[in-house]
Motif scaffolding. Structure first.
Motif, PDB file in Angstrom:
ATOM      1  N   LEU A   6      46.623  -6.630  49.464  1.00 52.79           N
ATOM      2  CA  LEU A   6      46.014  -6.065  50.662  1.00 52.79           C
ATOM      3  C   LEU A   6      47.070  -5.819  51.729  1.00 52.79           C
ATOM      4  O   LEU A   6      47.892  -6.683  52.024  1.00 52.79           O
ATOM      5  CB  LEU A   6      44.938  -7.006  51.207  1.00 52.79           C
ATOM      6  CG  LEU A   6      43.818  -7.314  50.202  1.00 52.79           C
ATOM      7  CD1 LEU A   6      43.795  -8.783  49.866  1.00 52.79           C
ATOM      8  CD2 LEU A   6      42.468  -6.854  50.719  1.00 52.79           C
ATOM      9  N   SER A  11      42.656  -4.628  56.832  1.00 51.09           N
ATOM     10  CA  SER A  11      42.142  -5.218  58.071  1.00 51.09           C
ATOM     11  C   SER A  11      41.707  -4.136  59.057  1.00 51.09           C
ATOM     12  O   SER A  11      40.733  -4.309  59.792  1.00 51.09           O
ATOM     13  CB  SER A  11      43.213  -6.119  58.713  1.00 51.09           C
ATOM     14  OG  SER A  11      43.392  -7.286  57.940  1.00 51.09           O
ATOM     15  N   SER A  14      38.037  -3.212  58.140  1.00 48.80           N
ATOM     16  CA  SER A  14      37.417  -4.421  57.587  1.00 48.80           C
ATOM     17  C   SER A  14      35.994  -4.678  58.060  1.00 48.80           C
ATOM     18  O   SER A  14      35.334  -5.581  57.552  1.00 48.80           O
ATOM     19  CB  SER A  14      38.283  -5.647  57.906  1.00 48.80           C
ATOM     20  OG  SER A  14      38.535  -5.736  59.292  1.00 48.80           O
ATOM     21  N   TYR A 117      35.993  -8.091  53.680  1.00 51.70           N
ATOM     22  CA  TYR A 117      36.671  -9.147  52.919  1.00 51.70           C
ATOM     23  C   TYR A 117      35.652 -10.047  52.216  1.00 51.70           C
ATOM     24  O   TYR A 117      35.828 -10.419  51.049  1.00 51.70           O
ATOM     25  CB  TYR A 117      37.547  -9.988  53.846  1.00 51.70           C
ATOM     26  CG  TYR A 117      38.836  -9.327  54.254  1.00 51.70           C
ATOM     27  CD1 TYR A 117      39.857  -9.109  53.336  1.00 51.70           C
ATOM     28  CD2 TYR A 117      39.053  -8.922  55.576  1.00 51.70           C
ATOM     29  CE1 TYR A 117      41.050  -8.505  53.704  1.00 51.70           C
ATOM     30  CE2 TYR A 117      40.244  -8.325  55.960  1.00 51.70           C
ATOM     31  CZ  TYR A 117      41.237  -8.113  55.017  1.00 51.70           C
ATOM     32  OH  TYR A 117      42.414  -7.506  55.392  1.00 51.70           O
ATOM     33  N   THR A 138      48.457 -10.880  50.340  1.00 49.61           N
ATOM     34  CA  THR A 138      48.310 -10.067  51.540  1.00 49.61           C
ATOM     35  C   THR A 138      49.616 -10.021  52.312  1.00 49.61           C
ATOM     36  O   THR A 138      50.358 -11.005  52.370  1.00 49.61           O
ATOM     37  CB  THR A 138      47.174 -10.587  52.450  1.00 49.61           C
ATOM     38  OG1 THR A 138      47.060  -9.742  53.600  1.00 49.61           O
ATOM     39  CG2 THR A 138      47.426 -12.014  52.898  1.00 49.61           C
ATOM     40  N   ASN A 140      49.318  -9.025  55.475  1.00 53.34           N
ATOM     41  CA  ASN A 140      48.782  -9.114  56.826  1.00 53.34           C
ATOM     42  C   ASN A 140      48.977 -10.522  57.385  1.00 53.34           C
ATOM     43  O   ASN A 140      49.002 -11.498  56.642  1.00 53.34           O
ATOM     44  CB  ASN A 140      47.293  -8.754  56.826  1.00 53.34           C
ATOM     45  CG  ASN A 140      47.058  -7.335  56.355  1.00 53.34           C
ATOM     46  OD1 ASN A 140      47.897  -6.468  56.541  1.00 53.34           O
ATOM     47  ND2 ASN A 140      45.915  -7.091  55.734  1.00 53.34           N
ATOM     48  N   LEU A 145      41.066 -13.244  55.548  1.00 54.99           N
ATOM     49  CA  LEU A 145      40.836 -13.698  54.174  1.00 54.99           C
ATOM     50  C   LEU A 145      40.502 -15.190  54.132  1.00 54.99           C
ATOM     51  O   LEU A 145      39.618 -15.615  53.382  1.00 54.99           O
ATOM     52  CB  LEU A 145      42.063 -13.408  53.315  1.00 54.99           C
ATOM     53  CG  LEU A 145      42.033 -12.119  52.496  1.00 54.99           C
ATOM     54  CD1 LEU A 145      43.373 -11.859  51.848  1.00 54.99           C
ATOM     55  CD2 LEU A 145      40.938 -12.159  51.444  1.00 54.99           C
ATOM     56  N   LYS A 172      50.239 -15.363  51.355  1.00 60.59           N
ATOM     57  CA  LYS A 172      50.539 -14.553  52.542  1.00 60.59           C
ATOM     58  C   LYS A 172      52.066 -14.434  52.624  1.00 60.59           C
ATOM     59  O   LYS A 172      52.743 -15.285  53.196  1.00 60.59           O
ATOM     60  CB  LYS A 172      49.948 -15.205  53.790  1.00 60.59           C
ATOM     61  CG  LYS A 172      48.452 -15.431  53.686  1.00 60.59           C
ATOM     62  CD  LYS A 172      47.860 -15.981  54.985  1.00 60.59           C
ATOM     63  CE  LYS A 172      47.693 -14.883  56.014  1.00 60.59           C
ATOM     64  NZ  LYS A 172      46.891 -15.331  57.179  1.00 60.59           N
ATOM     65  N   TRP A 271      47.246  -0.774  51.001  1.00 60.69           N
ATOM     66  CA  TRP A 271      48.655  -1.101  50.792  1.00 60.69           C
ATOM     67  C   TRP A 271      49.340   0.090  50.136  1.00 60.69           C
ATOM     68  O   TRP A 271      48.899   0.582  49.101  1.00 60.69           O
ATOM     69  CB  TRP A 271      48.798  -2.341  49.903  1.00 60.69           C
ATOM     70  CG  TRP A 271      50.202  -2.759  49.637  1.00 60.69           C
ATOM     71  CD1 TRP A 271      51.157  -3.075  50.569  1.00 60.69           C
ATOM     72  CD2 TRP A 271      50.836  -2.898  48.362  1.00 60.69           C
ATOM     73  NE1 TRP A 271      52.336  -3.410  49.944  1.00 60.69           N
ATOM     74  CE2 TRP A 271      52.172  -3.320  48.583  1.00 60.69           C
ATOM     75  CE3 TRP A 271      50.409  -2.728  47.039  1.00 60.69           C
ATOM     76  CZ2 TRP A 271      53.074  -3.555  47.547  1.00 60.69           C
ATOM     77  CZ3 TRP A 271      51.303  -2.967  46.009  1.00 60.69           C
ATOM     78  CH2 TRP A 271      52.617  -3.370  46.266  1.00 60.69           C
TER      79      TRP A 271
END
Length: 341
Positions: A6, A11, A14, A117, A138, A140, A145, A172, A271
């Motif tokens: 992601l 986001s 989202s 999500y 992710t 982000n 999440l 992450k 992405w």
């Protein structure tokens, strides 16, 4: 095994109720929007202090074809012979931490608990076989999440929780708004400084500070400043074009490296597949055909993501391309065939 990657587009799109609606102030920004002159963003720049202000014009007024990542990479390269760049880029990390925390707080208020999500995890769980694992990757910094995972039985309260569940792992790779690394160099008089004074002191002293490699979740992260008179530094990667390292605990990277060879399906949402460091890991560890579905807000965006995967010399089957954004993917159940097969 399924890997879901992601990016910022996830986001950004989202909240299904705000699909294609121009909600400006608190919508999570795309990469080139990180320094927009929104009131919320400008307020954060002033709070972070004077170090960030000289480079803001370069990040707000991008020439055609230029990206925020490219500009930040150039500024980072200049730090070798211009120490002020170190302070400016330290200020960028604090800015991203505070801006995204406040921005997504407002976004969650608009969501009223309903996000794509949560729907995504529900749709994955609908088709996940009992012994299958899912790896969520992710880039982000936000916590959307983490807030969705309890719906599939995963609670995250500390760093080991990200990788300890047998069904779902969350990685992450560029850090998180509530992750910190301690400043090992003592700050004189820190016990007398308030939160923002501590932030400014860390930025001013940054070229001479040693930042630890120890990661920790901050329970009260806005703005992160100090804990037991030890200064804290945001564990957030600068969004540059050629990332050379990840910003996460080494145990998380080990979990990623163990999962990648088992990946048979790759679902990409928002992405564009431009993270070369991550793509190199995929290329080195996957030696079998990979089923791919890419979700973007435009036809060109979906095709660009697939093209970037092919440039990385990944062996992919005929990809499935969705150009209706995250919300369209969710509400139209576009992923059912991909997830169930």
């Amino acid at each position: 095994m399924l890997m879901v990657v992601l990016g910022a587009g996830a986001s950004y799109d989202s909240i299904p109720a705000l699909w294609r609606k121009p909600v400006y102030e608190s919508r999570p920004p795309l990469a080139n929007e990180l320094f927009e002159p929104r009131d919320m963003f400008s307020k954060t720049m002033l709070q972070v202090g004077r170090s960030i202000l000289p480079i803001v014009p370069l990040l707000q007024n991008l020439p055609v074809g230029r990206t925020v990542e490219q500009v930040l990479e150039e500024l980072q390269a200049e730090a070798a012979d211009y120490p002020e760049r170190h302070r400016q880029l330290a200020a960028v990390r604090y800015y991203l931490h505070v801006m995204l925390w406040t921005c997504v707080h407002g976004w969650n208020h608009l969501a009223k608990g309903v996000t794509n999500y949560k729907a995504l995890l529900d749709q994955i769980e609908r088709w996940r076989k009992p012994d299958d694992q899912v790896c969520l990757v992710t880039f982000n910094y936000d916590r959307m999440l983490e807030e969705a995972l309890p719906g599939v039985g995963v609670e995250i309260s500390d760093l080991p929780d990200y990788i300890s569940n047998d069904k779902y792992k969350l990685l992450k790779l560029h850090g998180s708004v509530d992750w910190e690394r301690s400043v090992d160099t003592p700050i004189p008089g820190i016990e007398k400084l308030n939160s923002w004074q501590t932030v400014h002191e860390v930025i001013n002293r940054f070229p001479d500070l040693k930042i630890s490699e120890r990661f920790q979740i901050v329970k009260d992260p806005y703005p992160m400043s100090k804990l037991h008179n030890v200064a804290l530094f945001p564990a957030i990667a600068i969004p540059v074009q050629s990332k050379r390292r990840f910003e996460c605990p080494p145990e998380h990277l080990t979990a990623l490296q163990e999962f990648i060879p088992k990946t048979t399906k790759l679902l990409m949402i928002g992405w564009s597949a431009t993270e070369n460091h991550f793509l190199k890991l995929l290329q080195e560890c996957i030696h079998h055909p990979l089923r791919v579905m890419t979700v973007s807000g435009s036809v060109d965006g979906a095709k660009e993501s697939v093209a970037n995967l092919k440039k990385a010399r990944l062996y992919i089957d005929v990809p499935i391309e969705s150009s209706n954004g995250f919300t369209g993917f969710i509400v139209n159940r576009e992923g059912d065939g991909f997830l169930s097969s």
